[in-house]
Design a protein around this motif. Structure first.
Motif, mmCIF file in Angstrom:
data_model
loop_
_atom_site.group_PDB
_atom_site.id
_atom_site.type_symbol
_atom_site.label_atom_id
_atom_site.label_comp_id
_atom_site.label_asym_id
_atom_site.label_seq_id
_atom_site.Cartn_x
_atom_site.Cartn_y
_atom_site.Cartn_z
ATOM 1 N N TYR A 229 1.049 -4.281 -8.975
ATOM 2 C CA TYR A 229 -0.051 -4.626 -10.133
ATOM 3 C C TYR A 229 -1.160 -5.896 -9.277
ATOM 4 O O TYR A 229 -2.194 -6.945 -8.572
ATOM 5 N N LYS A 230 0.608 -6.992 -9.038
ATOM 6 C CA LYS A 230 0.320 -7.873 -8.830
ATOM 7 C C LYS A 230 -0.657 -8.681 -7.324
ATOM 8 O O LYS A 230 -0.242 -9.320 -6.558
ATOM 9 N N THR A 231 0.744 -7.637 -6.503
ATOM 10 C CA THR A 231 1.433 -7.491 -5.441
ATOM 11 C C THR A 231 0.224 -7.210 -4.358
ATOM 12 O O THR A 231 -1.090 -8.100 -3.293
ATOM 13 N N TYR A 232 -0.875 -6.222 -5.203
ATOM 14 C CA TYR A 232 -1.691 -5.118 -4.682
ATOM 15 C C TYR A 232 -2.982 -5.853 -6.114
ATOM 16 O O TYR A 232 -3.135 -4.904 -7.295
ATOM 17 N N LYS A 233 -3.987 -6.591 -5.273
ATOM 18 C CA LYS A 233 -4.948 -6.519 -6.346
ATOM 19 C C LYS A 233 -6.490 -6.195 -6.877
ATOM 20 O O LYS A 233 -7.083 -6.346 -6.359
ATOM 21 N N TRP A 234 -6.485 -4.410 -6.631
ATOM 22 C CA TRP A 234 -7.213 -3.983 -6.179
ATOM 23 C C TRP A 234 -8.045 -3.304 -7.746
ATOM 24 O O TRP A 234 -7.267 -4.208 -9.471
ATOM 25 N N SER A 235 -8.991 -2.810 -7.927
ATOM 26 C CA SER A 235 -9.433 -2.289 -8.943
ATOM 27 C C SER A 235 -9.456 -1.260 -9.750
ATOM 28 O O SER A 235 -8.082 -0.271 -9.766
ATOM 29 N N SER A 236 -9.298 -1.413 -11.473
ATOM 30 C CA SER A 236 -9.064 -0.681 -11.849
ATOM 31 C C SER A 236 -9.145 1.720 -11.570
ATOM 32 O O SER A 236 -8.195 1.952 -12.612
ATOM 33 N N ALA A 237 -10.510 1.560 -11.387
ATOM 34 C CA ALA A 237 -10.574 2.212 -10.853
ATOM 35 C C ALA A 237 -10.060 2.667 -9.258
ATOM 36 O O ALA A 237 -9.505 4.355 -9.505
ATOM 37 N N VAL A 238 -9.646 1.567 -8.670
ATOM 38 C CA VAL A 238 -8.949 2.679 -7.641
ATOM 39 C C VAL A 238 -7.439 2.914 -8.230
ATOM 40 O O VAL A 238 -6.652 3.575 -7.735
ATOM 41 N N TRP A 239 -6.325 1.867 -9.155
ATOM 42 C CA TRP A 239 -4.841 2.291 -9.503
ATOM 43 C C TRP A 239 -5.388 3.806 -10.274
ATOM 44 O O TRP A 239 -4.373 4.275 -9.662
ATOM 45 N N ALA A 240 -6.800 3.928 -11.143
ATOM 46 C CA ALA A 240 -6.499 5.252 -11.946
ATOM 47 C C ALA A 240 -6.417 6.425 -11.216
ATOM 48 O O ALA A 240 -5.212 6.881 -11.468
ATOM 49 N N ASP A 241 -7.279 6.347 -9.875
ATOM 50 C CA ASP A 241 -6.401 7.432 -9.093
ATOM 51 C C ASP A 241 -5.456 7.071 -8.165
ATOM 52 O O ASP A 241 -5.262 8.145 -7.878
ATOM 53 N N ILE A 242 -5.450 6.221 -8.008
ATOM 54 C CA ILE A 242 -3.897 6.215 -7.337
ATOM 55 C C ILE A 242 -2.861 6.562 -7.821
ATOM 56 O O ILE A 242 -1.835 7.639 -8.071
ATOM 57 N N LYS A 243 -2.916 6.500 -9.764
ATOM 58 C CA LYS A 243 -1.939 7.181 -10.297
ATOM 59 C C LYS A 243 -1.574 8.092 -10.738
ATOM 60 O O LYS A 243 -0.936 8.966 -10.899
ATOM 61 N N GLU A 244 -3.355 8.906 -9.749
ATOM 62 C CA GLU A 244 -3.621 10.514 -10.744
ATOM 63 C C GLU A 244 -3.329 11.004 -9.421
ATOM 64 O O GLU A 244 -2.696 12.434 -9.484
ATOM 65 N N GLY A 245 -3.149 10.601 -8.410
ATOM 66 C CA GLY A 245 -2.446 10.913 -7.505
ATOM 67 C C GLY A 245 -3.452 11.693 -6.029
ATOM 68 O O GLY A 245 -4.016 12.327 -5.779
#
Length: 649
Positions: free
Chosen positions: A578-594
């Motif tokens: 999360y600190k290495t890649y400062k992306w939006s929460s929406a992007v992280w949510a998609d990534i976590k869901e695959g």
């Protein structure tokens, strides 16, 4: 009585019954009858040869006579001594007064077959003899009959006029000769072909002697006659001598009864009431004595056991004359010196119960054999304690593993222990032990460590002679009693073993990682290695701890594999993504869901779907188009590094 053929019986008599070694009968008893390797004593007991197992067994049926593998009790009940299975009382055959061959006579005069339906073959019988191929009977009214003869051989005035009778068969279905001994001493010999030519129903007896006490046919048809003076003679085997006493036996004197006779010898009763065998060729009379055990063998498959082992026991008696007997453990006179260590089981084995050395002794008469058995334990006790440089042992665990009983009195704080036959007392807080009533000063006090009461190990050496071997590198003590041993470790021992097994992997403990695809349930969560768990076969599991305190235990694999896994960014991150890649929460949510969506970067797709199976690219007019292929024909196309097309199967 009819025994074995003389060639066998004489060999047994000459070699088997010298009374040496451990003879198994009471003093003062005497043999009064002999039949088929069985002996009847004057106290009514019998010794039976065990055909299946060898040796002899004592039978207490209160017998008065043994004959043809059977015995008659004082109450007149028939007992089957020989045959299949154990000797048994034949409750349906009572009132028996005599037995010969395959028949028995009851007191009512009924002559019955042993294998018949119980109905009498003849009635009103006073005496009989079974020649093997036919019966000779004397009725109560004095009529003498035999198979092969006509209706009547002779009519005597009374049955009491006849003392003994016997028959001989030279054919398969009839009696050829009948001998009768009268009260007067006269011996009459009848042959079924020697009859009055003028009266075919009248047989002509030949008088053998006028001064006899007993007479029996041997196995060749010669008549053996016991004279009233105790000497013995025999008729000849030629036609001319068949009705004459042509042979006398010089050393056969003082005889009172013929038990059984053969061409090569005989069994007789002497004036002193004993039974003796006579060898015709050697002209020797030898008193029969009960067989005895000359040697004894006790064997176990192994004598160094581990607690829980069951080991078979072989016990063999060696009898006079070369006979051997395998003695089942359940029937053996076997004692265990320390029964708390070893237990006799009904299946013929001994079971090791506790640690120590004990002696196993088997007896047969005056003979005995002993084996020493050592029992060790594979169960390592782990509650020892190292106090002030000295090893202390847990009271309960150690003494119980030694087979002792342990009781604790909370009021007096005294442990009452019984180790084999030795009483031991240990008191919490005291440095004095009481062993078999004697006070022994210990090197330290009985005390409690981590909830376990311990005592100085040196007590086992000073009081019980134990060997104590201390391994300081692993804080472990081996306690030995001869070849028997047990092991006690401290709580540090397991940690020492674990540290050695971890090796360089111990350096992982305390390091933090962030989970990627190693466990998709916890992606991008921080974990810290809190333990490396060896299986002591070369593999390890890791224990990860979440900030919440939850523990994640992993599968087992090699240490080399763990180094590769932890360094593989598809499995773990070494820094917070999360600190290495400062992306939006929406992007992280998609990534976590695959999920993969238009506009994502290559890094985002790689985090969402992982590294692709293959890549292809094309460049033209300043535009770079790149396609990634995943399993199941899933594709992602990038235009200048941004997702422009997605295909899923």
């Amino acid at each position: 009585m009819k025994g074995l053929k003389w060639m066998l019986a004489a060999a047994v008599s000459a070699t088997m019954f010298s009374q040496t070694g451990g003879t198994l009968h009471a003093a003062g008893t005497a043999i009064v009858d002999f039949d088929r390797g069985s002996y009847l004593l004057n106290d009514g007991t019998a010794w039976k040869q065990d055909v299946d197992n060898g040796g002899y067994t004592q039978l207490d049926f209160d017998l008065t006579e043994i004959e043809g593998g059977y015995g008659i009790t004082t109450s007149g009940t028939l007992v089957q001594l020989q045959g299949k299975g154990e000797p048994q009382v034949l409750k349906n055959k009572t009132g028996v007064v005599h037995i010969s061959g395959d028949y028995y006579l009851d007191k009512s005069g009924g002559l019955r077959s042993l294998g018949g339906n119980g109905n009498p073959v003849y009635t009103d019988i006073a005496k009989f003899a079974d020649s093997g191929n036919g019966l000779v009977v004397l009725t109560k009214s004095g009529i003498l009959k035999a198979g092969g003869f006509s209706e009547k051989i002779e009519q005597f005035s009374t049955s009491s006029e006849v003392t003994t009778l016997d028959g001989y068969s030279d054919s398969y279905s009839s009696v050829d000769d009948v001998a009768v001994v009268l009260q007067s001493g006269k011996v009459l010999l009848y042959n079924r072909f020697n009859f009055d030519r003028d009266n075919l129903t009248k047989y002509i007896p030949v008088t053998i002697t006028e001064n006899a006490a007993d007479a029996k046919f041997d196995d060749e048809g010669n008549l053996v006659v016991l004279m009233k003076d105790g000497t013995v003679g025999r008729t000849g085997s030629s036609v001319a001598d068949r009705y004459k006493l042509t042979e006398s036996f010089q050393n056969l004197k003082g005889i009172t009864k013929l038990i059984s006779v053969y061409s090569q010898g005989m069994y007789v009763k002497t004036q002193d009431g004993s039974v003796a065998s006579y060898d015709v060729q050697l002209d020797e009379l030898e008193k029969l004595t009960l067989p005895g055990v000359t040697d004894l063998s006790l064997k176990m498959d192994k004598t160094n056991l581990t607690v829980g082992d069951k080991v078979p026991v072989q016990i063999t008696e060696f009898w006079t004359g070369g006979s051997t007997r395998k003695v089942p453990l359940k029937d053996a006179d076997l004692t265990i010196e320390k029964p708390a260590l070893l237990q006799k089981l009904s299946d013929g084995t001994l079971k090791a119960l506790a640690v120590g050395v004990t002696k196993v002794t088997v007896k047969s008469g005056s003979l005995s054999k002993t084996l020493e058995v050592s029992i060790s334990s594979d169960d390592i006790i782990t509650t020892g304690a190292l106090i002030g440089g000295s090893m202390y042992l847990p009271v309960q665990a150690v003494f119980q593993q030694l087979g002792a009983s342990v009781q604790y009195n909370g009021g007096t704080q005294i442990f009452s222990i019984k180790l084999n036959s030795t009483p031991v007392q240990l008191q919490l807080g005291s440095d004095t032990a009481v062993v078999n009533g004697k006070k022994i000063k210990m090197s330290g006090k009985v005390q409690t460590v981590d909830g376990v009461t311990v005592f100085p190990a040196a007590l086992l050496k000073s009081a019980f002679g134990a060997g104590l071997a201390w391994n300081s590198s692993i804080q472990s003590m081996t306690i030995t009693f001869g070849k028997a041993e047990m092991q006690v470790q401290t709580k540090q021992t397991a940690l020492i073993y674990k540290k050695k097994a971890q090796g360089n992997l111990a350096n992982l403990i305390g390091k933090s990682y962030w989970i990627n695809f190693f466990d998709t349930d916890y992606r991008f969560q921080k974990v810290t290695v809190v333990d490396v768990l060896p299986d002591y076969n070369g593999n390890f599991a890791l224990a990860f701890k979440f900030p919440s305190g939850q523990i994640l235990n992993t599968y087992e694999t090699s240490g080399e594999a763990w180094i590769r896994i932890l360094a593989d960014k598809e499995e773990f991150f070494t820094a917070d993504p999360y600190k290495t890649y400062k992306w939006s929460s929406a992007v992280w949510a998609d990534i976590k869901e695959g999920y993969v969506s238009i506009g994502m970067t290559k890094q985002q797709v790689e985090l969402s779907w992982g590294i692709p199976d293959s890549k292809s690219a094309a460049v033209g007019s300043g535009i770079r188009v790149e396609t990634w292929q995943y399993d199941d024909f899933n594709y992602v196309t990038f235009t200048n590094g941004v997702v422009s097309f997605i295909y899923t199967s």
